[in-house]
Structures are given as C-alpha cells and as structure tokens.
Design a protein around this motif. Structure first.
Motif, short mmCIF file in Angstrom:
data_model
loop_
_atom_site.label_atom_id
_atom_site.label_comp_id
_atom_site.label_asym_id
_atom_site.label_seq_id
_atom_site.Cartn_x
_atom_site.Cartn_y
_atom_site.Cartn_z
N PHE A 1 0.82 -1.22 0.00
CA PHE A 1 0.00 0.00 0.00
C PHE A 1 0.85 1.27 0.00
N LEU A 2 2.17 1.08 -0.22
CA LEU A 2 3.08 2.23 -0.10
C LEU A 2 2.76 3.35 -1.06
N ASP A 3 2.24 2.99 -2.25
CA ASP A 3 1.96 4.04 -3.24
C ASP A 3 0.48 4.40 -3.29
N THR A 4 -0.22 4.06 -2.23
CA THR A 4 -1.63 4.44 -2.09
C THR A 4 -1.71 5.67 -1.19
N GLN A 5 -2.60 6.61 -1.55
CA GLN A 5 -2.79 7.77 -0.68
C GLN A 5 -3.33 7.30 0.67
N VAL A 6 -2.85 7.91 1.75
CA VAL A 6 -3.25 7.38 3.05
C VAL A 6 -4.72 7.67 3.37
N ARG A 7 -5.40 8.52 2.56
CA ARG A 7 -6.84 8.73 2.77
C ARG A 7 -7.62 7.41 2.61
N PHE A 8 -7.00 6.45 1.89
CA PHE A 8 -7.68 5.16 1.69
C PHE A 8 -7.25 4.12 2.73
N TYR A 9 -6.42 4.51 3.69
CA TYR A 9 -5.99 3.57 4.73
C TYR A 9 -7.08 3.44 5.80
N SER A 10 -7.13 2.27 6.40
CA SER A 10 -8.01 2.08 7.57
C SER A 10 -7.31 2.71 8.79
N SER A 11 -8.03 2.83 9.91
CA SER A 11 -7.39 3.44 11.09
C SER A 11 -6.22 2.59 11.58
N GLY A 12 -6.36 1.26 11.44
CA GLY A 12 -5.26 0.38 11.83
C GLY A 12 -4.03 0.58 10.95
N MET A 13 -4.27 0.84 9.66
CA MET A 13 -3.14 1.06 8.73
C MET A 13 -2.45 2.41 9.03
N VAL B 1 -6.32 0.59 18.44
CA VAL B 1 -6.88 0.37 17.10
C VAL B 1 -6.13 -0.69 16.29
N GLY B 2 -4.97 -1.12 16.77
CA GLY B 2 -4.22 -2.13 16.00
C GLY B 2 -4.78 -3.52 16.22
N ASP B 3 -4.54 -4.42 15.25
CA ASP B 3 -4.98 -5.80 15.48
C ASP B 3 -4.00 -6.48 16.46
N GLU B 4 -4.36 -7.67 16.93
CA GLU B 4 -3.60 -8.30 18.02
C GLU B 4 -2.11 -8.53 17.65
N ARG C 1 -0.35 -5.20 17.67
CA ARG C 1 -0.31 -4.68 19.03
C ARG C 1 0.84 -5.35 19.80
N ARG C 2 0.95 -6.68 19.62
CA ARG C 2 2.02 -7.44 20.28
C ARG C 2 3.39 -6.91 19.83
N LYS C 3 3.48 -6.67 18.52
CA LYS C 3 4.75 -6.19 17.96
C LYS C 3 5.10 -4.81 18.52
N CYS C 4 4.08 -3.94 18.64
CA CYS C 4 4.30 -2.60 19.19
C CYS C 4 4.75 -2.69 20.64
N LEU C 5 4.09 -3.59 21.38
CA LEU C 5 4.44 -3.72 22.79
C LEU C 5 5.87 -4.23 22.95
N ASP C 6 6.27 -5.20 22.09
CA ASP C 6 7.65 -5.70 22.14
C ASP C 6 8.62 -4.57 21.86
N ARG C 7 8.22 -3.73 20.90
CA ARG C 7 9.09 -2.62 20.53
C ARG C 7 9.21 -1.61 21.68
N VAL C 8 8.07 -1.35 22.32
CA VAL C 8 8.07 -0.43 23.46
C VAL C 8 8.95 -1.00 24.58
#
Ligand SMILES: Nc1ncnc2c1ncn2[C@@H]1O[C@H](COP(=O)(O)OP(=O)(O)OP(=O)(O)O)[C@@H](O)[C@H]1O
Length: 242
Positions: A140-152, A177-180, A183-190
């Motif tokens: 989705f890198l070349d898609t305008q972010v207006r078409f992204y979902s809140s999770g994206m 708003v992230g999927d599980e 979310r896990r990946k974000c928490l590991d990063r944090v």
C-alpha cells in the motif's frame, strides 16, 4: 542519579465548554444571565518529573486530562500557566493520523513524517526499508493514506515514530486500534525501547498492559495529580475512586 527528562511545574490548561442551545433557549439563558460557555481546567496545576530511562503510566477516568497532559509534554499544546521542560528528541503517537497527510501516499508520508520528527533525508533513506518492514504496508506504499483504515494509519505512524531514535516516547491509547499481532509487535518494541534506556510516558485504560510496560504510575482526576507511586498503587488508587 539519572537526570530529569521531563519537568512540569504548575502546569495549567483550560478549555471552553460550549453548551449548544436553540435560539430560544439561548435568549432565555441570556435573560437569566446564565453562561452559555464555561471555562474549565483540563489540567490543573500539575507538577511532575519524569527521569531519564523511566517509564511512566498516566491513568485516570475519561476526561481526567491524560491526553491533554501528553499533548502539553509533546508541545502540541501550550500551557496557560506553568512550565513544561523536555530534554531530548520526542516522538510518539498522540492521535491516530496526526502528522500524516491524507493526500500523500504512504511512501511520501514516511519521508514527510520522518522529517517532522527530526530525521535527515539520508536517515529516512537508511531506515526506509526497516520502517516499511515494521509497518507491513509494502503493497500500500503508493496508495494515498486517505484510503488507509485506522489500523493502517497506526501502523505507518508507529513504524516511523519508533525509527526516529527518540529519547522520549509518548504513547496515547492509540494501540487500541491495532490488530492483536501488530499490538504485540508494538508492545515488544516499546519494551525494547525501555531496555535501551529511553523514557516512556504511556496513557492507557489497559491497566494490565501498563503494569507490564511501566515502572511508575500517576493518577489524574479532574486535571489534578491525585496519587502516584508504583503502577499497582496507581491502579488501586484509581479503582478506589470509581
Ligand atoms: N480542544 C479541546 N477543546 C475543549 N475541550 C477539550 C479539548 N480537548 C480536551 N477537552 C476536554 O478536556 C477534558 C480532558 O480531556 P482529555 O482528552 O485530556 O481527557 P482523557 O483523560 O485523555 O480522557 P479519555 O480517557 O476519555 O481519553 C475533557 O473534558 C475534554 O472534553
């Protein structure tokens, strides 16, 4: 003894609450000299120190002033009174999509958001692949972010923010708003950021998450700090106020 990363002294922020009334009601209220708008303190005389390498949880019931306080620390809002001092580079996720431009593509937003968060063009180039990998948004890198979902939106914003090498990382409820798996990946990063000695301030209603990620808790109520100490102490103080 580690240095303070954030110092808040006597910080206040007020907003105006507008009461929407019909024309007739407004006339009656005016005749009765009742106020149609009222000013209130969302953050009320807050003194707070966050030490370098500390991971602080901000808890409180809805409307207690947590996000407003985080925005004051981020410099998104300016206090009406008091001082906000922050040392070092700040990044984080305060509002989903803040700092992303809807008309630009994901690729363009990585460059723009990276620059806003203090990355040089060569740093953006060097970290581009890692950012895309983390976001898992390659197709989705070349898609305008207006078409992204809140999770994206979240994926893109989080991926850029964690690659900016921040000294202070601010996270609002946003991980909700992230999927599980993400979310896990974000928490590991944090958790990794915490091990690296970066300072974290996290706002969440997920009290067990805060217990995993933070080492100190501050409870806000009507914009005031009403308790602080270990996360367990903050959580039990909060529950006692329910
Ligand atoms: N820009 C604004 N204009 C007017 N009122 C605002 C504004 N931003 C926040 N408020 C009000 O300030 C108070 C504190 O809001 P804030 O978002 O900081 O609370 P919070 O603790 O983060 O709440 P929640 O847990 O529901 O997210 C609320 O009453 C909110 O309606």
């Amino acid at each position: 003894m580690s240095q303070p990363r954030v110092v808040l002294e006597g910080v206040q922020k007020s907003f105006t609450r507008r009461h929407t009334r019909s024309l007739k009601e407004s006339a009656v209220w005016s005749a009765q000299r009742r106020k149609l708008n009222h000013r209130f303190r969302a953050v009320d005389h807050v003194d707070l120190h966050v030490r370098e390498g500390e991971s602080l949880a901000l808890v409180g019931h809805n409307g207690s002033g947590k996000s407003t306080l985080l925005k004051l620390v981020a410099g998104v809002l300016v206090p009406d009174a008091g001082r906000v001092l922050v040392r070092g580079r700040v990044a984080g996720l305060i509002e989903v999509g803040a700092g992303l431009h809807r008309d630009l593509t994901g690729r363009e937003n990585i460059a723009l958001n990276g620059a806003i968060l203090g990355m040089s063009p060569s740093q953006v180039r060097q970290r581009f692949d890692a950012i895309v990998d983390f976001s898992e948004l390659e197709e989705f890198l070349d898609t305008q972010v207006r078409f992204y979902s809140s999770g994206m939106f979240l994926r893109l914003a989080f991926a850029v923010a964690v690659h900016t090498d921040p000294d202070l990382f601010l996270v609002d409820e946003i991980l909700a708003v992230g999927d599980e798996p993400f979310r896990r990946k974000c928490l590991d990063r944090v958790a990794r950021m915490r091990q690296e000695g970066r300072t974290l301030v996290v706002v969440s209603h997920d009290l067990s998450l805060l217990d995993q990620v933070c080492d100190r808790g501050v409870v806000l109520d009507h914009g005031r700090v009403v308790a602080q100490g270990s996360v367990a102490h903050a959580v039990s103080s909060l529950r006692a106020r329910a």
